[in-house]
Design a protein around this motif. Sequence first.
Motif, short mmCIF file in Angstrom:
data_model
loop_
_atom_site.label_atom_id
_atom_site.label_comp_id
_atom_site.label_asym_id
_atom_site.label_seq_id
_atom_site.Cartn_x
_atom_site.Cartn_y
_atom_site.Cartn_z
N ASP A 137 34.67 16.94 42.34
CA ASP A 137 34.85 15.78 43.51
C ASP A 137 34.95 14.45 42.93
O ASP A 137 35.71 13.56 43.41
CB ASP A 137 33.60 15.45 44.33
N ASP A 167 36.03 7.92 51.73
CA ASP A 167 37.05 7.89 52.12
C ASP A 167 38.10 8.28 50.94
O ASP A 167 39.37 8.93 50.93
CB ASP A 167 37.68 6.58 52.95
N GLU A 215 38.20 11.91 50.22
CA GLU A 215 38.82 12.79 51.00
C GLU A 215 40.28 12.52 50.70
O GLU A 215 41.24 13.70 50.73
CB GLU A 215 38.57 12.30 52.41
N ASN A 216 40.82 11.34 50.41
CA ASN A 216 42.11 10.97 50.07
C ASN A 216 42.34 11.70 48.62
O ASN A 216 43.50 12.25 48.59
CB ASN A 216 42.48 9.61 50.17
N ARG A 217 41.49 11.93 47.84
CA ARG A 217 41.57 12.51 46.47
C ARG A 217 42.06 14.19 46.71
O ARG A 217 42.99 14.73 46.12
CB ARG A 217 40.55 12.39 45.77
N LYS A 218 41.10 14.63 47.67
CA LYS A 218 41.57 16.01 47.97
C LYS A 218 42.84 16.46 48.26
O LYS A 218 43.34 17.38 48.15
CB LYS A 218 40.30 16.60 48.90
N HIS A 219 43.20 15.46 49.33
CA HIS A 219 44.64 15.71 49.88
C HIS A 219 45.59 15.32 48.76
O HIS A 219 46.43 16.23 48.57
CB HIS A 219 44.75 14.73 50.97
N ARG A 220 45.43 14.53 47.91
CA ARG A 220 46.34 14.32 46.96
C ARG A 220 46.47 15.37 45.72
O ARG A 220 47.59 15.82 45.58
CB ARG A 220 46.17 12.88 46.06
N ALA A 266 45.64 18.45 46.35
CA ALA A 266 45.96 19.90 47.03
C ALA A 266 47.54 19.84 46.98
O ALA A 266 48.25 20.86 47.04
CB ALA A 266 45.59 19.56 48.53
N LYS A 267 48.50 18.85 46.68
CA LYS A 267 49.85 18.86 46.52
C LYS A 267 50.12 19.05 45.25
O LYS A 267 51.35 19.61 45.16
CB LYS A 267 50.35 17.31 47.09
N LYS A 289 48.99 21.94 43.59
CA LYS A 289 48.88 23.18 43.62
C LYS A 289 50.05 23.97 44.08
O LYS A 289 50.98 23.36 44.87
CB LYS A 289 47.44 23.73 44.43
#
Length: 241
Positions: free
Chosen positions: A95, A228, A231-236, A238-239, A241
Amino acid sequence: MNIQVEVHCHTNVVKHAYSTIIEAVQCAKEAGLRGVAITDHGPELFDGAPLLYFRNMDLISDEMYGVRILRGVEANILDADGRIDLPPEVLGRLDWVIASIHAPEFEASDYEACTSAYLGALDNPYVDMLGHTGRGRFFYDYETVIERLVEREKIMEFNEHSFDKPGAEERCLEIAKLCKKYGARACVGSDAHFAAAVGEVPRTLQMLKEIDYPENLILNLNADCFYDYIENRKHRLAKLK
Protein backbone atom coordinates in the motif's frame (compact mmCIF):
# COMPACT_ATOMS: atom_id res chain seq x y z
CA MET A 1 -2.36 20.27 14.21
CA ASN A 2 -2.17 16.49 14.74
CA ILE A 3 -1.62 13.51 12.48
CA GLN A 4 -4.41 10.98 11.95
CA VAL A 5 -2.32 8.30 10.23
CA GLU A 6 1.11 7.03 11.27
CA VAL A 7 3.09 6.60 8.04
CA HIS A 8 6.42 5.24 9.34
CA CYS A 9 6.51 2.47 11.95
CA HIS A 10 8.82 -0.50 12.58
CA THR A 11 8.15 -3.81 14.31
CA ASN A 12 10.28 -6.51 15.86
CA VAL A 13 10.51 -8.26 12.51
CA VAL A 14 13.70 -6.17 12.39
CA LYS A 15 15.98 -6.77 15.36
CA HIS A 16 16.56 -3.12 16.29
CA ALA A 17 12.82 -2.55 16.90
CA TYR A 18 10.92 -3.90 19.87
CA SER A 19 7.17 -4.28 19.33
CA THR A 20 4.78 -6.46 17.36
CA ILE A 21 2.36 -5.31 14.68
CA ILE A 22 -0.54 -5.81 17.09
CA GLU A 23 1.17 -3.70 19.75
CA ALA A 24 1.79 -0.94 17.21
CA VAL A 25 -1.89 -0.97 16.22
CA GLN A 26 -3.00 -0.94 19.86
CA CYS A 27 -0.83 2.10 20.54
CA ALA A 28 -2.14 3.78 17.40
CA LYS A 29 -5.65 3.25 18.76
CA GLU A 30 -4.68 4.70 22.14
CA ALA A 31 -3.15 7.71 20.38
CA GLY A 32 -6.44 8.37 18.57
CA LEU A 33 -5.06 7.52 15.14
CA ARG A 34 -7.24 6.19 12.34
CA GLY A 35 -4.46 4.34 10.54
CA VAL A 36 -0.93 3.02 10.83
CA ALA A 37 1.50 1.99 8.10
CA ILE A 38 3.77 -0.93 8.95
CA THR A 39 7.02 -0.04 7.18
CA ASP A 40 9.75 -2.44 8.20
CA HIS A 41 13.16 -2.14 6.59
CA GLY A 42 13.79 -3.84 3.26
CA PRO A 43 15.88 -7.00 3.02
CA GLU A 44 19.22 -5.37 2.18
CA LEU A 45 19.49 -3.66 5.58
CA PHE A 46 21.72 -5.67 7.92
CA ASP A 47 18.68 -6.89 9.90
CA GLY A 48 15.94 -6.02 7.42
CA ALA A 49 12.83 -8.11 6.96
CA PRO A 50 13.24 -10.98 4.46
CA LEU A 51 11.67 -10.85 1.02
CA LEU A 52 9.11 -13.50 2.01
CA TYR A 53 7.80 -11.20 4.76
CA PHE A 54 6.82 -8.59 2.18
CA ARG A 55 5.41 -11.18 -0.22
CA ASN A 56 3.08 -12.40 2.54
CA MET A 57 1.89 -9.07 3.93
CA ASP A 58 -1.55 -9.63 2.45
CA LEU A 59 -2.08 -12.00 5.40
CA ILE A 60 -2.19 -8.97 7.73
CA SER A 61 -5.69 -7.76 8.57
CA ASP A 62 -6.93 -4.62 6.89
CA GLU A 63 -8.15 -3.27 10.23
CA MET A 64 -7.86 -4.00 13.94
CA TYR A 65 -9.35 -2.13 16.92
CA GLY A 66 -10.89 0.33 14.47
CA VAL A 67 -7.46 1.25 13.07
CA ARG A 68 -6.71 0.74 9.39
CA ILE A 69 -3.46 -1.15 8.73
CA LEU A 70 -1.42 -0.23 5.67
CA ARG A 71 1.09 -2.76 4.35
CA GLY A 72 4.33 -0.97 3.60
CA VAL A 73 8.10 -0.95 3.50
CA GLU A 74 10.97 1.38 4.19
CA ALA A 75 12.98 0.28 1.18
CA ASN A 76 16.72 0.85 1.03
CA ILE A 77 18.15 3.00 -1.75
CA LEU A 78 21.18 1.00 -2.82
CA ASP A 79 23.13 3.07 -5.33
CA ALA A 80 23.42 6.33 -7.22
CA ASP A 81 20.84 5.11 -9.75
CA GLY A 82 18.22 5.04 -7.00
CA ARG A 83 17.72 1.28 -7.16
CA ILE A 84 15.78 -0.11 -4.17
CA ASP A 85 15.74 -3.54 -2.57
CA LEU A 86 12.33 -4.96 -3.45
CA PRO A 87 11.26 -6.07 -6.94
CA PRO A 88 8.29 -4.48 -8.73
CA GLU A 89 6.08 -7.56 -8.33
CA VAL A 90 6.35 -7.20 -4.54
CA LEU A 91 6.19 -3.41 -4.44
CA GLY A 92 2.99 -3.52 -6.44
CA ARG A 93 1.29 -5.57 -3.73
CA LEU A 94 2.03 -3.05 -0.98
CA ASP A 95 0.00 0.00 0.00
CA TRP A 96 2.85 2.36 0.80
CA VAL A 97 6.55 2.55 -0.11
CA ILE A 98 9.13 4.75 1.57
CA ALA A 99 12.60 4.98 0.00
CA SER A 100 15.46 5.89 2.35
CA ILE A 101 19.23 5.94 2.39
CA HIS A 102 20.93 4.01 5.19
CA ALA A 103 24.56 3.27 5.97
CA PRO A 104 26.31 0.98 5.16
CA GLU A 105 23.83 -0.26 2.53
CA PHE A 106 24.44 2.92 0.54
CA GLU A 107 28.21 3.18 0.45
CA ALA A 108 28.66 6.41 -1.51
CA SER A 109 28.24 9.52 0.60
CA ASP A 110 29.24 12.29 -1.78
CA TYR A 111 26.83 15.08 -2.69
CA GLU A 112 26.42 14.11 -6.36
CA ALA A 113 25.80 10.42 -5.66
CA CYS A 114 23.18 11.14 -3.00
CA THR A 115 21.41 13.64 -5.24
CA SER A 116 21.40 11.14 -8.09
CA ALA A 117 20.14 8.38 -5.79
CA TYR A 118 17.15 10.40 -4.61
CA LEU A 119 16.32 11.49 -8.16
CA GLY A 120 16.42 7.87 -9.34
CA ALA A 121 14.21 6.72 -6.48
CA LEU A 122 11.66 9.41 -7.34
CA ASP A 123 11.50 8.07 -10.89
CA ASN A 124 10.43 4.66 -9.55
CA PRO A 125 6.63 4.51 -9.98
CA TYR A 126 6.25 2.38 -6.84
CA VAL A 127 7.99 4.83 -4.50
CA ASP A 128 5.61 7.11 -2.63
CA MET A 129 7.79 9.02 -0.19
CA LEU A 130 11.43 9.86 0.49
CA GLY A 131 12.30 8.99 4.08
CA HIS A 132 14.28 11.10 6.58
CA THR A 133 16.39 12.97 4.03
CA GLY A 134 17.47 15.55 6.61
CA ARG A 135 19.53 13.28 8.83
CA GLY A 136 22.81 11.44 8.60
CA ARG A 137 25.79 12.16 6.39
CA PHE A 138 23.97 11.91 3.07
CA PHE A 139 23.87 15.50 1.83
CA TYR A 140 22.17 16.26 -1.47
CA ASP A 141 20.99 19.10 -3.71
CA TYR A 142 17.79 19.97 -1.86
CA GLU A 143 16.20 22.14 -4.54
CA THR A 144 16.89 19.75 -7.42
CA VAL A 145 15.43 16.80 -5.53
CA ILE A 146 12.41 18.71 -4.23
CA GLU A 147 11.63 20.02 -7.71
CA ARG A 148 11.71 16.43 -9.04
CA LEU A 149 9.57 15.27 -6.12
CA VAL A 150 6.90 17.83 -6.99
CA GLU A 151 7.11 16.97 -10.72
CA ARG A 152 6.62 13.27 -9.94
CA GLU A 153 3.82 14.04 -7.46
CA LYS A 154 5.68 12.24 -4.68
CA ILE A 155 5.86 13.00 -0.94
CA MET A 156 8.58 14.26 1.40
CA GLU A 157 8.73 12.84 4.90
CA PHE A 158 9.36 15.04 7.91
CA ASN A 159 10.66 12.53 10.42
CA GLU A 160 10.47 12.90 14.20
CA HIS A 161 13.40 10.56 14.80
CA SER A 162 15.63 12.80 12.67
CA PHE A 163 15.72 15.39 15.44
CA ASP A 164 17.78 12.96 17.53
CA LYS A 165 20.65 13.22 15.02
CA PRO A 166 23.34 15.94 15.34
CA GLY A 167 22.75 18.84 12.98
CA ALA A 168 19.54 17.38 11.60
CA GLU A 169 17.25 20.05 13.04
CA GLU A 170 18.82 22.74 10.87
CA ARG A 171 18.81 20.54 7.77
CA CYS A 172 15.18 19.50 8.29
CA LEU A 173 14.15 23.13 8.66
CA GLU A 174 15.92 24.09 5.43
CA ILE A 175 14.28 21.21 3.58
CA ALA A 176 10.87 22.10 5.01
CA LYS A 177 11.18 25.72 3.89
CA LEU A 178 12.10 24.64 0.36
CA CYS A 179 9.26 22.12 0.28
CA LYS A 180 6.89 24.93 1.25
CA LYS A 181 8.37 27.15 -1.47
CA TYR A 182 7.77 24.52 -4.16
CA GLY A 183 4.40 23.33 -2.83
CA ALA A 184 5.59 19.83 -2.03
CA ARG A 185 3.24 17.31 -0.49
CA ALA A 186 4.49 15.93 2.81
CA CYS A 187 3.79 13.46 5.58
CA VAL A 188 4.92 13.49 9.20
CA GLY A 189 6.23 10.18 10.53
CA SER A 190 7.42 9.08 13.96
CA ASP A 191 9.79 6.40 12.63
CA ALA A 192 8.71 4.49 15.74
CA HIS A 193 10.88 1.54 16.74
CA PHE A 194 8.83 0.95 19.90
CA ALA A 195 5.05 0.94 19.91
CA ALA A 196 4.67 3.71 22.50
CA ALA A 197 6.26 6.13 20.02
CA VAL A 198 3.61 5.55 17.35
CA GLY A 199 2.03 8.89 16.46
CA GLU A 200 4.41 10.87 18.67
CA VAL A 201 5.66 13.72 16.44
CA PRO A 202 5.66 16.93 18.54
CA ARG A 203 8.99 18.39 17.37
CA THR A 204 8.19 17.88 13.71
CA LEU A 205 4.73 19.42 13.98
CA GLN A 206 6.15 22.38 15.88
CA MET A 207 8.73 22.98 13.14
CA LEU A 208 6.06 22.91 10.44
CA LYS A 209 3.77 25.15 12.47
CA GLU A 210 6.54 27.71 12.96
CA ILE A 211 7.08 28.07 9.21
CA ASP A 212 3.34 28.01 8.50
CA TYR A 213 3.55 24.96 6.27
CA PRO A 214 0.20 24.61 4.44
CA GLU A 215 -1.82 22.00 6.27
CA ASN A 216 -3.53 20.90 3.05
CA LEU A 217 -0.12 19.70 1.80
CA ILE A 218 0.52 17.49 4.86
CA LEU A 219 -1.45 14.45 3.78
CA ASN A 220 -1.61 12.50 7.03
CA LEU A 221 -3.11 15.33 9.04
CA ASN A 222 -6.38 14.13 7.52
CA ALA A 223 -6.98 10.41 7.21
CA ASP A 224 -9.48 10.79 4.37
CA CYS A 225 -6.97 12.85 2.40
CA PHE A 226 -4.27 10.25 2.96
CA TYR A 227 -6.58 7.38 2.01
CA ASP A 228 -7.52 9.23 -1.17
CA TYR A 229 -3.84 9.19 -2.06
CA ILE A 230 -3.69 5.44 -1.38
CA GLU A 231 -6.72 4.77 -3.61
CA ASN A 232 -5.33 6.93 -6.40
CA ARG A 233 -2.04 5.07 -6.06
CA LYS A 234 -3.80 1.75 -6.65
CA HIS A 235 -5.43 3.04 -9.83
CA ARG A 236 -2.14 4.52 -11.06
CA LEU A 237 -0.16 1.32 -10.46
CA ALA A 238 -2.86 -0.84 -12.04
CA LYS A 239 -2.07 0.86 -15.34
CA LEU A 240 1.50 -0.48 -15.16
CA LYS A 241 0.39 -4.11 -15.29
